[in-house]
Design a protein around this motif. Structure first.
Motif, PDB file in Angstrom:
ATOM      1  N   PHE A   1       0.822  -1.218   0.000  1.00 24.44           N
ATOM      2  CA  PHE A   1       0.000   0.000   0.000  1.00 24.44           C
ATOM      3  C   PHE A   1       0.847   1.255   0.000  1.00 24.44           C
ATOM      4  N   HIS A   2       2.085   1.151   0.492  1.00 29.80           N
ATOM      5  CA  HIS A   2       2.952   2.322   0.646  1.00 29.80           C
ATOM      6  C   HIS A   2       3.728   2.668  -0.622  1.00 29.80           C
ATOM      7  N   SER A   3       3.526   1.918  -1.704  1.00 28.70           N
ATOM      8  CA  SER A   3       4.171   2.233  -2.982  1.00 28.70           C
ATOM      9  C   SER A   3       3.232   3.102  -3.807  1.00 28.70           C
ATOM     10  N   PRO A   4       3.494   4.413  -3.930  1.00 28.86           N
ATOM     11  CA  PRO A   4       2.521   5.303  -4.593  1.00 28.86           C
ATOM     12  C   PRO A   4       2.296   4.969  -6.058  1.00 28.86           C
ATOM     13  N   MET A   5       3.365   4.603  -6.784  1.00 28.99           N
ATOM     14  CA  MET A   5       3.194   4.298  -8.197  1.00 28.99           C
ATOM     15  C   MET A   5       2.404   3.011  -8.395  1.00 28.99           C
ATOM     16  N   LEU A   6       2.707   1.999  -7.587  1.00 29.40           N
ATOM     17  CA  LEU A   6       1.949   0.759  -7.680  1.00 29.40           C
ATOM     18  C   LEU A   6       0.497   0.983  -7.294  1.00 29.40           C
ATOM     19  N   ALA A   7       0.274   1.823  -6.283  1.00 25.86           N
ATOM     20  CA  ALA A   7      -1.100   2.119  -5.867  1.00 25.86           C
ATOM     21  C   ALA A   7      -1.886   2.733  -7.020  1.00 25.86           C
ATOM     22  N   PHE A   8      -1.269   3.682  -7.719  1.00 24.64           N
ATOM     23  CA  PHE A   8      -1.965   4.313  -8.849  1.00 24.64           C
ATOM     24  C   PHE A   8      -2.235   3.298  -9.951  1.00 24.64           C
ATOM     25  N   GLU A   9      -1.216   2.494 -10.302  1.00 25.00           N
ATOM     26  CA  GLU A   9      -1.394   1.499 -11.364  1.00 25.00           C
ATOM     27  C   GLU A   9      -2.464   0.480 -10.980  1.00 25.00           C
ATOM     28  N   PHE A  10      -2.481   0.075  -9.732  1.00 22.44           N
ATOM     29  CA  PHE A  10      -3.460  -0.917  -9.271  1.00 22.44           C
ATOM     30  C   PHE A  10      -4.876  -0.356  -9.364  1.00 22.44           C
ATOM     31  N   ILE A  11      -5.075   0.856  -8.864  1.00 28.55           N
ATOM     32  CA  ILE A  11      -6.414   1.450  -8.905  1.00 28.55           C
ATOM     33  C   ILE A  11      -6.828   1.736 -10.342  1.00 28.55           C
ATOM     34  N   GLN A  12      -5.870   2.143 -11.182  1.00 25.38           N
ATOM     35  CA  GLN A  12      -6.192   2.374 -12.587  1.00 25.38           C
ATOM     36  C   GLN A  12      -6.602   1.069 -13.260  1.00 25.38           C
ATOM     37  N   PHE A  13      -5.941  -0.026 -12.910  1.00 23.11           N
ATOM     38  CA  PHE A  13      -6.317  -1.349 -13.417  1.00 23.11           C
ATOM     39  C   PHE A  13      -7.759  -1.683 -13.011  1.00 23.11           C
ATOM     40  N   CYS A  14      -8.116  -1.389 -11.778  1.00 21.89           N
ATOM     41  CA  CYS A  14      -9.490  -1.643 -11.321  1.00 21.89           C
ATOM     42  C   CYS A  14     -10.486  -0.771 -12.076  1.00 21.89           C
ATOM     43  N   ARG A  15     -10.147   0.486 -12.282  1.00 20.93           N
ATOM     44  CA  ARG A  15     -11.051   1.392 -13.018  1.00 20.93           C
ATOM     45  C   ARG A  15     -11.276   0.905 -14.446  1.00 20.93           C
ATOM     46  N   ASP A  16     -10.191   0.461 -15.091  1.00 20.70           N
ATOM     47  CA  ASP A  16     -10.316   0.027 -16.486  1.00 20.70           C
ATOM     48  C   ASP A  16     -11.184  -1.223 -16.634  1.00 20.70           C
ATOM     49  N   ASN A  17     -11.316  -1.996 -15.563  1.00 26.08           N
ATOM     50  CA  ASN A  17     -12.047  -3.264 -15.644  1.00 26.08           C
ATOM     51  C   ASN A  17     -13.235  -3.301 -14.688  1.00 26.08           C
ATOM     52  N   LEU A  18     -13.785  -2.143 -14.363  1.00 21.91           N
ATOM     53  CA  LEU A  18     -14.872  -2.073 -13.388  1.00 21.91           C
ATOM     54  C   LEU A  18     -16.055  -2.951 -13.774  1.00 21.91           C
ATOM     55  N   ARG A  19     -16.477  -2.853 -15.020  1.00 20.94           N
ATOM     56  CA  ARG A  19     -17.679  -3.592 -15.426  1.00 20.94           C
ATOM     57  C   ARG A  19     -17.464  -5.093 -15.299  1.00 20.94           C
TER      58      ARG A  19
END
Length: 832
Positions: free
Chosen positions: A423-441
């Motif tokens: 959780f403390h890796s800011p770049m990984l956090a952004f990439e992870f959440i962006q991955f979730c956003r791209d595949n929300l449906r």
């Protein structure tokens, strides 16, 4: 000091940043004269630097003299112009873009380095389509022919990448085939021998220099397969540099030109019907040289990516030792860290490109599936490769249905382990959440683990809240459902507490063995760090840091933990996290109100009342949360007015507690307003006179408590708004149970004495006192006509829905004021 900073520091005192036009013209004229000399030298370069600094460091557009622009263009295209001068001329022309005075053209340029420079200037002019077409056609023309001696295609690939970024449709099918053929050669057939070192020109430079050896793998062994970006050498040949450049733009090229007509008509059917064995046999039995250029590039790109996956499994070689550096992933030594980072980056890119190839031709799915299954099993336990798990998961999301495989375990590992430990890796956090956003449906429709993992995903938000707030605005509605709403509301209110707990968790992980052993289970912990390892608080920390939803557990266990973590309340990370909670609460209630049924609304209101005094100890945070909760209580009551009757016991207890006025005035005010507005048979037939009387007695006692004048009292503790709302609610209840009218009329008649008392006058302003007295007068006059009072204070649903009748805070409908004015003219009554 870095050279760029030294350059700025040198000239910042010599150049007037806001130079007047005449000063810039004079500087340009001097530079033009210097550039027209046979051999422009250091003085010309110095003058061009000054001009570049002026035009680049000012916000408004700077206009250069037409003659000077012409001189810059001619100097740029001179074959014998020094490279330093060429670079400065090109930089100035780019900074001046767009310019209608530019006459540069790339049609006749043969030299690749100059074509790259001029092409970049043309693409910066703003006419994207025309420039991209012209530059793209010239680049393809040069690539199509044989380059003269000393020329290199290396300068053209970055320009070609820029062309397809600016205008992807700029190349025709024939032109793309030219590039496809070239990229096949660059990717697959680069030399496996190291390059020759350039002679230094010194005394010992002789033709008998040592001949270059073969390139090696990252583990030090001699490469036995074709060259890739992960092949190592002391020096590289021209085709090896092109190999690396081609791989760097391969993803973009495939996305732009690899998809149209990608699969043969029967490729999908063959993949689905014949299965993985037939697909692999079909793919390997076809002669690649008989394939069209697009399909051949796809096959060679796939082989290249497969080789990168294999190379990423090799351990790094330490040239300073005799053996292998037996470390991988997170244990990688500092000496070889750049090579380790390159391995991971190439692995991520390779998996991403394989996914693109499979989307364009499904016959590659089974070959990729077996490769990525092995890869996932190898790297899933190594946190250093966590980034590579995202493209692997994306591949399974895109193709698991085609391949008929169950990929639930891949997502479960991704959502449970990565947020909890990284959780403390800011770049990984952004990439992870962006991955979730791209595949929300896909996640919300097919995988329950996504919603169940929301406590884990919120760790990213708690630790990186300022940078991820916008991403979570998209994510939160998808995570919210009837089964997660209550637990999510609790977690949102505890988000600053979660940020503090994560900080303690990180510090505990880095504590020394002696510090961990110093914890005494029998003694009370003296700090948060000790409490984290103390048996008394262990279950509370485990619940707060849980990885999946736990609807059966009770959030009440966190009460002592909130108090304990108060010692880190002033941490900047905790404060920043707290500032995001009101925004997310607003979004939560707006989303919940669209899908919640009546029982869920009742539960939300109960949580709202319960948690209003169980918040993390940050004064500003508590005030902001109370403000949001009070406004959302109003929203929920409008959606489901019957909740006042259904939750009468809880609301009666809340409204009858004096401490709620002092500690959470906003919430208390709206609760009282809701009781007065919706405790009526007009909204719920189950409403009884006994319920109305009980609420009346509780609110009457509260109003008496806050308005009685004790000799030792320093002044009334409550705001005029609370008094006005209580008076209005009592009047509304009395109009529905008319036996109560004399009691409330008597109480209202005493308000003049209350506001005129010296103790009250010393606390309230004259305007506040006037508003209290005016409200008491209007209510008293209205109660003199009970039937009218009931109509005004309890309108029908149709009347209540009108814009003019909405009683959003403490105000009364406009009809009441009209009745009050009528009564005053008729009787001249004013309460004394």
């Amino acid at each position: 000091m870095p050279s760029s900073l030294a350059f700025v520091a040198k000239y910042i005192g010599q150049v007037h940043w806001d130079a007047r036009p005449e000063e810039l013209r004079a500087l340009g004229a001097r530079a033009a004269a210097l550039l027209q000399q046979p051999e422009p030298g250091a003085e010309a370069a110095d003058c061009l630097r000054r001009i570049l600094l002026v035009v680049a460091a000012t916000k408004r557009h700077r206009k250069l003299d037409d003659k000077f622009v012409d001189v810059l263009e001619r100097a740029l295209c001179l074959p014998k112009c020094p490279p330093q001068i060429q670079v400065l001329c090109a930089a100035i022309l780019r900074e001046m873009s767009p310019s209608d005075k530019l006459t540069l053209s790339c049609h006749e340029i043969q030299e690749t380095k100059l074509l790259s420079t001029v092409g970049a200037i043309l693409l910066a002019q703003g006419n994207k389509k025309a420039a991209a077409l012209a530059v793209g056609q010239r680049v393809i023309k040069v690539l199509e022919g044989r380059l003269p001696e000393g020329q290199s295609s290396r300068h053209l690939l970055p320009l070609l990448s820029q062309v397809i970024s600016v205008f992807p449709a700029s190349l025709t099918e024939d032109q793309t085939n030219v590039v496809n053929k070239r990229m096949v050669d660059w990717l697959r057939y680069a030399s496996v021998q190291q390059g020759v070192a350039q002679p230094s020109g010194g005394f010992f430079s002789t033709p008998r220099a040592r001949q270059p050896g073969p390139v090696t793998e990252v583990d030090g062994s001699i490469a036995t397969d074709f060259f890739t970006v992960l092949s190592l050498g002391q020096h590289y040949t021209e085709d090896q540099w092109l190999n690396m450049q081609a791989f760097s733009m391969l993803r973009k090229w495939l996305l732009c030109y690899g998809g149209e007509g990608a699969s043969s008509p029967s490729s999908d059917d063959r993949s689905e019907v014949d299965g993985s064995v037939m697909s692999m046999v079909s793919a390997t039995s076809t002669s690649s040289r008989l394939l069209p250029p697009k399909e051949r590039l796809r096959e060679k790109a796939f082989e290249y990516c497969q080789r990168l996956v294999e190379q990423s499994n090799r351990r790094l070689w330490d040239p300073g030792s005799w053996g292998l550096l037996v470390v991988t992933g997170s244990e990688l030594g500092a000496l070889r860290k750049p090579d380790g980072d390159l391995q991971k980056a190439c692995l991520i890119e390779a998996v991403t490109i394989m996914d693109i190839i499979c989307r364009q031709d499904s016959s590659y799915v089974y070959r990729t599936l077996s490769c990525l299954k092995i890869l996932h099993g190898r790297i899933s336990r190594d946190l250093a490769y966590a980034w590579a798990l995202l493209p692997i998961a994306q591949f399974f999301l895109n193709h698991s249905e085609t391949a008929a495989v169950d990929s639930e375990a891949v997502y479960k590992h991704l959502f449970t382990r990565i947020p909890a430990q990284l959780f403390h890796s800011p770049m990984l956090a952004f990439e992870f959440i962006q991955f979730c956003r791209d595949n929300l449906r896909v996640f919300t429709e097919n995988f329950s683990i996504f919603r169940q993992s929301f406590p884990n995903l919120f760790k990213f938000l708690a630790w990186n809240s300022p940078s991820l707030i916008l991403e979570f605005m998209d994510l939160l509605p998808a995570l919210l459902g009837p089964d997660t709403a209550i637990e999510m509301l609790h977690l949102l209110l505890d988000l600053p507490c979660l940020a503090a707990a994560l900080d303690v968790q990180l510090r505990s992980a880095s504590a020394s063995a002696s510090e961990r052993a110093a914890c005494d289970p029998a003694a009370k912990p003296a700090s948060c760090l000790e409490a984290f390892r103390h048996p008394l608080y262990r279950s509370s920390f485990q619940y707060l840091l849980r990885t999946e939803a736990a609807p059966g557990d009770s959030p009440e266990r966190l009460a002592p933990l909130r108090q304990l973590l108060g010692s880190v309340a002033n941490s900047p990370r905790v404060v920043q996290c707290a500032e995001t909670v009101p925004v997310l609460l607003q979004l939560f209630f707006n989303t919940a109100s669209e899908c919640a049924d009546k029982p869920l609304i009742n539960q939300l209101v109960l949580v709202l009342l319960e948690r209003s005094d169980q918040l993390y100890e940050l004064p500003a945070f508590k005030a902001d949360v109370h403000r949001v909760l009070s406004s959302q209580l109003l929203l929920l009551c409008r959606l489901h007015p019957s909740l006042v009757v259904e939750l009468s016991k809880e609301l009666l207890e809340f409204s009858g507690t004096v401490g709620n006025i002092q500690n959470k005035e906003d919430v208390y005010t709206y609760v009282v307003w809701a009781i007065g507005e919706y405790m009526s048979v007009s909204y719920d037939k189950r409403c009884t006179v006994e319920q109305i009387n009980r609420f009346f007695e509780a609110l009457e006692a509260m109003l008496f408590e806050i308005t009685q004048l004790r000799p030792a009292a320093s002044g009334p503790p409550s705001s005029p708004r609370v008094i006005a709302v209580l008076m209005t609610a009592l009047t509304k209840l009395a109009s529905r149970s008319q036996d109560l009218i004399p009691r409330v009329s008597l109480f209202l008649s005493k308000m003049r004495a209350f506001v005129q008392h010296p103790a009250t006058a010393s606390v309230y302003s004259e305007q506040d006192s006037e508003e209290i007295l005016t409200r008491a007068t209007e209510l008293t006059n209205l109660l003199k006509m009970p039937s009218v009072a009931q109509f005004v204070l309890t309108p029908t649903a149709e009347v209540a829905g009108a814009e003019s009748q909405r009683d959003t805070h403490a105000a009364l409908p406009a009809a009441m004021k009209m009745v009050s004015r009528f009564m005053e003219r008729g009787a001249g009554f004013v309460p004394g």
